[in-house]
Design a protein around this motif. Structure first.
Motif, PDB file in Angstrom:
ATOM      1  N   LEU A 250     -10.393 -20.356   9.804  1.00  0.00           N
ATOM      2  CA  LEU A 250      -8.801 -20.101   9.553  1.00  0.00           C
ATOM      3  C   LEU A 250      -8.492 -18.872   8.916  1.00  0.00           C
ATOM      4  O   LEU A 250      -7.970 -18.149   9.356  1.00  0.00           O
ATOM      5  CB  LEU A 250      -8.438 -20.952   8.681  1.00  0.00           C
ATOM      6  CG  LEU A 250      -8.062 -22.753  10.120  1.00  0.00           C
ATOM      7  CD1 LEU A 250      -8.052 -23.537   9.104  1.00  0.00           C
ATOM      8  CD2 LEU A 250      -6.736 -21.978  11.008  1.00  0.00           C
ATOM      9  N   GLU A 251      -9.569 -18.673   8.450  1.00  0.00           N
ATOM     10  CA  GLU A 251      -9.996 -17.370   7.078  1.00  0.00           C
ATOM     11  C   GLU A 251      -9.931 -15.814   8.197  1.00  0.00           C
ATOM     12  O   GLU A 251      -9.747 -15.177   7.801  1.00  0.00           O
ATOM     13  CB  GLU A 251     -11.119 -17.128   6.264  1.00  0.00           C
ATOM     14  CG  GLU A 251     -10.228 -18.238   5.028  1.00  0.00           C
ATOM     15  CD  GLU A 251     -12.027 -18.839   3.431  1.00  0.00           C
ATOM     16  OE1 GLU A 251     -12.883 -18.106   4.036  1.00  0.00           O
ATOM     17  OE2 GLU A 251     -11.411 -19.064   2.968  1.00  0.00           O
ATOM     18  N   GLU A 252     -10.380 -16.724   9.287  1.00  0.00           N
ATOM     19  CA  GLU A 252     -11.758 -15.419  10.204  1.00  0.00           C
ATOM     20  C   GLU A 252      -9.283 -14.799  10.801  1.00  0.00           C
ATOM     21  O   GLU A 252      -9.752 -13.628  11.295  1.00  0.00           O
ATOM     22  CB  GLU A 252     -12.179 -15.521  11.210  1.00  0.00           C
ATOM     23  CG  GLU A 252     -12.495 -14.684  11.865  1.00  0.00           C
ATOM     24  CD  GLU A 252     -13.523 -15.340  12.997  1.00  0.00           C
ATOM     25  OE1 GLU A 252     -13.810 -13.955  13.901  1.00  0.00           O
ATOM     26  OE2 GLU A 252     -13.771 -16.011  12.609  1.00  0.00           O
ATOM     27  N   ALA A 253      -8.883 -16.335  11.392  1.00  0.00           N
ATOM     28  CA  ALA A 253      -7.245 -15.653  11.465  1.00  0.00           C
ATOM     29  C   ALA A 253      -6.490 -15.327  10.661  1.00  0.00           C
ATOM     30  O   ALA A 253      -6.225 -14.028  11.309  1.00  0.00           O
ATOM     31  CB  ALA A 253      -6.624 -17.594  12.684  1.00  0.00           C
ATOM     32  N   LEU A 254      -7.048 -15.253   9.430  1.00  0.00           N
ATOM     33  CA  LEU A 254      -6.580 -15.026   8.164  1.00  0.00           C
ATOM     34  C   LEU A 254      -6.481 -12.935   8.286  1.00  0.00           C
ATOM     35  O   LEU A 254      -5.430 -11.895   8.076  1.00  0.00           O
ATOM     36  CB  LEU A 254      -5.984 -15.231   7.000  1.00  0.00           C
ATOM     37  CG  LEU A 254      -5.638 -14.866   5.535  1.00  0.00           C
ATOM     38  CD1 LEU A 254      -3.350 -14.654   6.289  1.00  0.00           C
ATOM     39  CD2 LEU A 254      -5.614 -15.480   4.629  1.00  0.00           C
ATOM     40  N   SER A 255      -7.368 -12.703   8.289  1.00  0.00           N
ATOM     41  CA  SER A 255      -7.812 -11.933   8.638  1.00  0.00           C
ATOM     42  C   SER A 255      -7.847 -11.089   9.567  1.00  0.00           C
ATOM     43  O   SER A 255      -7.728  -9.550   8.665  1.00  0.00           O
ATOM     44  CB  SER A 255      -9.987 -11.570   7.709  1.00  0.00           C
ATOM     45  OG  SER A 255      -9.968 -10.223   7.738  1.00  0.00           O
ATOM     46  N   TYR A 256      -8.249 -11.501  10.409  1.00  0.00           N
ATOM     47  CA  TYR A 256      -7.790 -10.699  12.333  1.00  0.00           C
ATOM     48  C   TYR A 256      -6.364 -10.620  12.155  1.00  0.00           C
ATOM     49  O   TYR A 256      -5.735  -9.200  12.114  1.00  0.00           O
ATOM     50  CB  TYR A 256      -7.423 -11.337  13.457  1.00  0.00           C
ATOM     51  CG  TYR A 256      -7.831 -11.202  14.419  1.00  0.00           C
ATOM     52  CD1 TYR A 256      -8.719 -10.675  14.940  1.00  0.00           C
ATOM     53  CD2 TYR A 256      -6.666 -11.776  14.951  1.00  0.00           C
ATOM     54  CE1 TYR A 256      -8.578 -10.346  16.262  1.00  0.00           C
ATOM     55  CE2 TYR A 256      -6.652 -11.087  16.358  1.00  0.00           C
ATOM     56  CZ  TYR A 256      -7.223 -10.424  17.232  1.00  0.00           C
ATOM     57  OH  TYR A 256      -7.526  -9.971  18.058  1.00  0.00           O
ATOM     58  N   THR A 257      -4.801 -11.192  11.598  1.00  0.00           N
ATOM     59  CA  THR A 257      -4.153 -10.751  11.882  1.00  0.00           C
ATOM     60  C   THR A 257      -3.411 -10.049  10.719  1.00  0.00           C
ATOM     61  O   THR A 257      -2.629  -9.345  10.979  1.00  0.00           O
ATOM     62  CB  THR A 257      -2.647 -12.337  10.907  1.00  0.00           C
ATOM     63  OG1 THR A 257      -2.880 -13.728  11.807  1.00  0.00           O
ATOM     64  CG2 THR A 257      -1.895 -12.210  10.990  1.00  0.00           C
ATOM     65  N   ARG A 258      -4.298  -9.670   9.938  1.00  0.00           N
ATOM     66  CA  ARG A 258      -4.317  -8.354   8.119  1.00  0.00           C
ATOM     67  C   ARG A 258      -4.571  -7.000   9.192  1.00  0.00           C
ATOM     68  O   ARG A 258      -3.527  -5.903   8.669  1.00  0.00           O
ATOM     69  CB  ARG A 258      -4.192  -8.710   7.046  1.00  0.00           C
ATOM     70  CG  ARG A 258      -4.209 -10.110   6.318  1.00  0.00           C
ATOM     71  CD  ARG A 258      -4.197 -10.494   5.181  1.00  0.00           C
ATOM     72  NE  ARG A 258      -3.663 -11.469   4.981  1.00  0.00           N
ATOM     73  CZ  ARG A 258      -3.876 -11.800   2.960  1.00  0.00           C
ATOM     74  NH1 ARG A 258      -5.125 -11.671   2.867  1.00  0.00           N
ATOM     75  NH2 ARG A 258      -3.727 -12.651   2.235  1.00  0.00           N
ATOM     76  N   THR A 259      -4.945  -7.607   9.995  1.00  0.00           N
ATOM     77  CA  THR A 259      -5.760  -6.185  10.599  1.00  0.00           C
ATOM     78  C   THR A 259      -5.224  -5.420  11.522  1.00  0.00           C
ATOM     79  O   THR A 259      -4.448  -4.158  11.368  1.00  0.00           O
ATOM     80  CB  THR A 259      -7.263  -6.238  11.086  1.00  0.00           C
ATOM     81  OG1 THR A 259      -8.183  -6.883  10.192  1.00  0.00           O
ATOM     82  CG2 THR A 259      -7.889  -5.331  11.847  1.00  0.00           C
ATOM     83  N   LEU A 260      -4.686  -6.610  12.397  1.00  0.00           N
ATOM     84  CA  LEU A 260      -3.762  -6.666  13.416  1.00  0.00           C
ATOM     85  C   LEU A 260      -2.229  -5.403  12.984  1.00  0.00           C
ATOM     86  O   LEU A 260      -1.422  -4.707  12.822  1.00  0.00           O
ATOM     87  CB  LEU A 260      -3.156  -7.373  14.044  1.00  0.00           C
ATOM     88  CG  LEU A 260      -4.185  -8.045  14.944  1.00  0.00           C
ATOM     89  CD1 LEU A 260      -3.512  -9.140  15.637  1.00  0.00           C
ATOM     90  CD2 LEU A 260      -4.562  -7.455  15.868  1.00  0.00           C
ATOM     91  N   LEU A 261      -1.692  -5.826  11.795  1.00  0.00           N
ATOM     92  CA  LEU A 261      -0.536  -5.727  11.203  1.00  0.00           C
ATOM     93  C   LEU A 261      -0.946  -4.092  10.514  1.00  0.00           C
ATOM     94  O   LEU A 261      -0.188  -3.225  10.777  1.00  0.00           O
ATOM     95  CB  LEU A 261      -0.293  -6.249   9.116  1.00  0.00           C
ATOM     96  CG  LEU A 261       0.835  -6.324   8.977  1.00  0.00           C
ATOM     97  CD1 LEU A 261       2.294  -5.566   9.906  1.00  0.00           C
ATOM     98  CD2 LEU A 261       1.318  -6.543   7.696  1.00  0.00           C
ATOM     99  N   ARG A 262      -2.619  -3.857   9.441  1.00  0.00           N
ATOM    100  CA  ARG A 262      -2.260  -2.535   9.534  1.00  0.00           C
ATOM    101  C   ARG A 262      -2.412  -1.355  10.474  1.00  0.00           C
ATOM    102  O   ARG A 262      -2.324  -0.693  10.498  1.00  0.00           O
ATOM    103  CB  ARG A 262      -3.649  -2.306   8.646  1.00  0.00           C
ATOM    104  CG  ARG A 262      -4.284  -1.795   8.179  1.00  0.00           C
ATOM    105  CD  ARG A 262      -5.232  -1.808   7.358  1.00  0.00           C
ATOM    106  NE  ARG A 262      -6.283  -1.499   7.927  1.00  0.00           N
ATOM    107  CZ  ARG A 262      -7.272  -3.156   7.570  1.00  0.00           C
ATOM    108  NH1 ARG A 262      -6.637  -4.634   6.457  1.00  0.00           N
ATOM    109  NH2 ARG A 262      -8.031  -3.598   8.067  1.00  0.00           N
ATOM    110  N   ASN A 263      -3.596  -1.913  11.625  1.00  0.00           N
ATOM    111  CA  ASN A 263      -3.141  -1.043  13.208  1.00  0.00           C
ATOM    112  C   ASN A 263      -2.216  -0.736  13.381  1.00  0.00           C
ATOM    113  O   ASN A 263      -1.715   0.385  13.886  1.00  0.00           O
ATOM    114  CB  ASN A 263      -4.423  -1.918  14.426  1.00  0.00           C
ATOM    115  CG  ASN A 263      -5.522  -2.289  13.659  1.00  0.00           C
ATOM    116  OD1 ASN A 263      -5.635  -3.244  14.555  1.00  0.00           O
ATOM    117  ND2 ASN A 263      -6.022  -1.401  13.267  1.00  0.00           N
TER     118      ASN A 263
END
Length: 222
Positions: free
Chosen positions: A114-127
């Motif tokens: 779940l923490e990986e999913a959260l980090s992934y989501t934040r990276t997508l927003l930054r992208n």
């Protein structure tokens, strides 16, 4: 303030088409943060330059002050808060909030996922904000093909067939299901925001919802 690499990554901005980081007077960077900025060729600018002298409008022209009904699309460009990309970012904020609640309740391997999913989501927003291509293409060590195989055939990989969530399921499973729905909602907002592009972003959110479904499958087996 001492900025870590993670904090620097979360505060990168776009100025005139280039990535920059604004560093305040008296603020410092960790060695990892400095190395990251150097490696990524991100210019460090004084925080005093962060506020533009005037704001650009997406349709052309400028404004001297930012009105309340408008916000930043990127850099010094303003759009109305109803702009599809701003609505999309709001949907991603909601998804992040749901994932935070899930991770706070989870333990062990499920929490890590779940923490990986959260980090992934934040990276997508930054992208999206920085107009960068999506660079992270795996979740839980699985690429798009592996995620599709496992989410389509969970009985084969996890010994658990497809199911519909029930009130008798664990609270965490139901929370992850809500996060999965939020991921789908963000994907739909992305479709509306980018009708003629950003296929990489659309595929990424599709992968994310599949990953969250696999977490639900694992929770169902516990």
């Amino acid at each position: 303030m001492l900025y870590t690499k993670e904090q620097v990554r979360d505060n990168i901005r776009n100025r005139d088409g280039k990535r920059v980081f604004y560093l305040g007077k008296g603020d410092q960077l960790t060695s990892d943060a400095k190395d990251f900025l150097t490696r990524e060729r991100i210019e460090i600018l004084p925080a005093s330059e962060a506020k533009p002298q005037r704001f650009r409008l997406l349709g052309g022209g400028y404004m001297e002050e930012k009105p309340e009904h408008m916000t930043h699309l990127n850099g010094d460009t303003l759009v109305e808060k109803t702009h599809p990309r701003i609505v999309f970012r709001g949907a991603v904020d909601t998804l992040e909030a749901e994932l935070l609640l899930c991770a706070a309740e989870a333990q062990g391997e499920i929490r890590k996922q779940l923490e990986e999913a959260l980090s992934y989501t934040r990276t997508l927003l930054r992208n999206e904000v920085l107009d960068e291509p999506v660079t992270v293409d795996t979740l839980g060590g699985m690429d798009e093909k592996a995620l599709r195989q496992r989410s389509h055939r969970p009985q084969e990989f996890y010994g658990q067939p497809h199911f519909m969530p029930s009130p008798t399921d664990s609270r965490l499973l139901l929370q992850v299901n809500k996060a999965r729905c939020a991921a789908r909602a963000a994907e739909l907002r992305a479709v509306a925001a980018f009708p003629a592009g950003r296929e990489d972003l659309l595929r990424a959110f599709n992968r994310l919802s599949s990953f969250l479904y696999l977490i639900m499958i694992q929770l169902k087996t516990l």
